[in-house]
Design a protein around this motif. Structure first.
Motif, short mmCIF file in Angstrom:
data_model
loop_
_atom_site.label_atom_id
_atom_site.label_comp_id
_atom_site.label_asym_id
_atom_site.label_seq_id
_atom_site.Cartn_x
_atom_site.Cartn_y
_atom_site.Cartn_z
N SER A 175 22.12 41.67 49.45
CA SER A 175 21.45 42.86 49.97
C SER A 175 22.45 43.89 50.47
CB SER A 175 20.51 42.46 51.10
OG SER A 175 20.02 43.60 51.80
N GLU B 39 19.22 35.25 48.85
CA GLU B 39 19.34 36.56 48.22
C GLU B 39 19.78 37.63 49.21
OE1 GLU B 39 15.95 37.73 46.03
OE2 GLU B 39 16.14 36.16 44.51
N VAL B 40 19.67 37.33 50.50
CA VAL B 40 20.12 38.30 51.50
C VAL B 40 21.61 38.58 51.33
CG1 VAL B 40 20.69 36.56 53.26
CG2 VAL B 40 20.09 38.87 53.96
N TYR C 179 15.54 48.36 55.81
CA TYR C 179 15.78 47.27 54.86
C TYR C 179 15.05 46.03 55.36
CZ TYR C 179 19.68 50.13 53.11
OH TYR C 179 20.45 51.14 52.58
N GLU C 180 14.14 45.53 54.56
CA GLU C 180 13.42 44.31 54.93
C GLU C 180 14.10 43.13 54.25
OE1 GLU C 180 9.30 44.61 54.05
OE2 GLU C 180 9.01 46.45 55.21
N ILE C 181 14.57 42.18 55.04
CA ILE C 181 15.30 41.05 54.49
C ILE C 181 14.78 39.75 55.08
CG2 ILE C 181 17.40 42.37 54.04
CD1 ILE C 181 18.57 41.29 56.56
N SER C 182 15.02 38.68 54.35
CA SER C 182 14.64 37.34 54.79
C SER C 182 15.88 36.48 54.90
CB SER C 182 13.64 36.71 53.82
OG SER C 182 13.45 35.33 54.12
N LEU C 183 16.17 35.99 56.09
CA LEU C 183 17.33 35.14 56.29
C LEU C 183 17.07 33.70 55.87
CD1 LEU C 183 18.66 36.47 59.72
CD2 LEU C 183 19.37 37.09 57.41
N TYR D 222 23.36 43.27 54.11
CA TYR D 222 24.06 42.06 54.56
C TYR D 222 25.29 42.45 55.38
CZ TYR D 222 26.60 37.66 54.55
OH TYR D 222 27.28 36.53 54.94
N ASP E 45 16.25 33.18 52.79
CA ASP E 45 16.50 33.28 51.35
C ASP E 45 17.95 33.69 51.13
OD1 ASP E 45 16.54 33.84 48.64
OD2 ASP E 45 14.51 34.68 48.65
#
Length: 264
Positions: free
Chosen positions: A217, A213-214, A205-209, A220, A211
């Motif tokens: 996810s 929107e995480v 899972y590629e996430i951006s902290l 999360y 943003d």
């Protein structure tokens, strides 16, 4: 005189460029939830993971308490027991010895109650099943079930990478990074990977902290055995060598000024 001034201007430009290279770090990669405004409600935020299914070899903490101390003593004195003795779980060794490991048949064996099938059940469902079985022998028993082997690995650009255990049944990625004493100065929190095993596959899972929107996810809320990898900034090596650049720049500036003074 003109050449001396021109040379000094060139030196100044060189220094400014070098300083920019050693200090340029995008704020987009270092600020959590940059897009989150005050007093703005978010839709679609994930709720805590409640559908974790117990598997064979999981290690469970099971507490069975009643108003009768003698009955409680019977449960806590059984071999491999420890029911009601939470102090016995203060170490990894204690958890291994006094927890209840789910066998290959998906069962745990409790004092008096006997074998209880818990595999493929959520912790809530396992608690309810143990409660139903306990009603055959006990009155008004209080049942608690927790997963003792809920662990996650936090690696990469954090201040204290390692394996961390959680005993609250739910754990967010932010809490996991907090356990690792936060992201390091070189962390690229815009580019975080969560690795999760599903069956015989590893799902990334590629996430951006940076943003918000995480919060929606699937990664999360972490699951047991997840791996959180915080990647480094691209300019990490430049920043690590900044002190060497500073020394080099100072020495080079001295030499250039010396040359300009005597031969300019």
């Amino acid at each position: 005189m003109y050449h001396r001034i021109k040379s000094r201007q060139s030196t100044l430009i060189f220094l400014l460029v070098l300083t920019g290279l050693t200090s340029c770090v995008s704020k987009r990669n270092t600020h959590f939830f940059r897009d989150l405004e005050d007093k703005v409600a978010l839709d679609g935020v994930k709720s805590p993971e409640e559908d974790y299914k117990i598997k064979s070899n999981d290690n469970l903490y099971v507490s069975v308490k009643t108003i009768n101390p003698e009955v409680n003593a019977m449960f806590s004195s059984g071999e491999g027991g420890g029911i009601g003795q939470t102090n016995l779980y203060s170490s990894q060794v204690g958890q291994h010895i006094y927890g209840y490991q789910v066998d290959s048949h998906g069962e745990i064996t409790l004092p008096i109650i006997g074998s209880v099938y818990v595999a493929e059940r959520t912790l809530k469902e396992a608690k309810e099943e143990i409660g139903r079985r306990a009603e055959e022998y006990l009155k008004d028993a209080d049942i608690q079930v927790r997963l003792l082997n809920f662990k996650v690995s936090v690696l990469g650009e954090v201040n204290s990478p390692g394996v961390y255990y959680n005993y609250n049944n739910t754990l967010t990625i932010l809490e996991a990074i907090g356990m690792a004493k936060g992201a390091s100065d070189f962390a690229k929190i815009k580019d975080v990977i969560v690795l999760r095993q599903k069956g015989d596959k590893i799902v990334p899972y590629e996430i951006s902290l940076t943003d918000s929107e995480v919060l929606t996810s699937d990664a999360y809320y972490l699951q047991s055995n997840d791996v959180v990898l915080v990647r480094p900034q691209q300019l990490k090596n430049v920043k690590l060598n900044a002190s060497y650049y500073t020394i080099f720049t100072g020495a080079l500036t001295t030499i250039i000024l010396f040359v300009n003074y005597f031969w300019g």
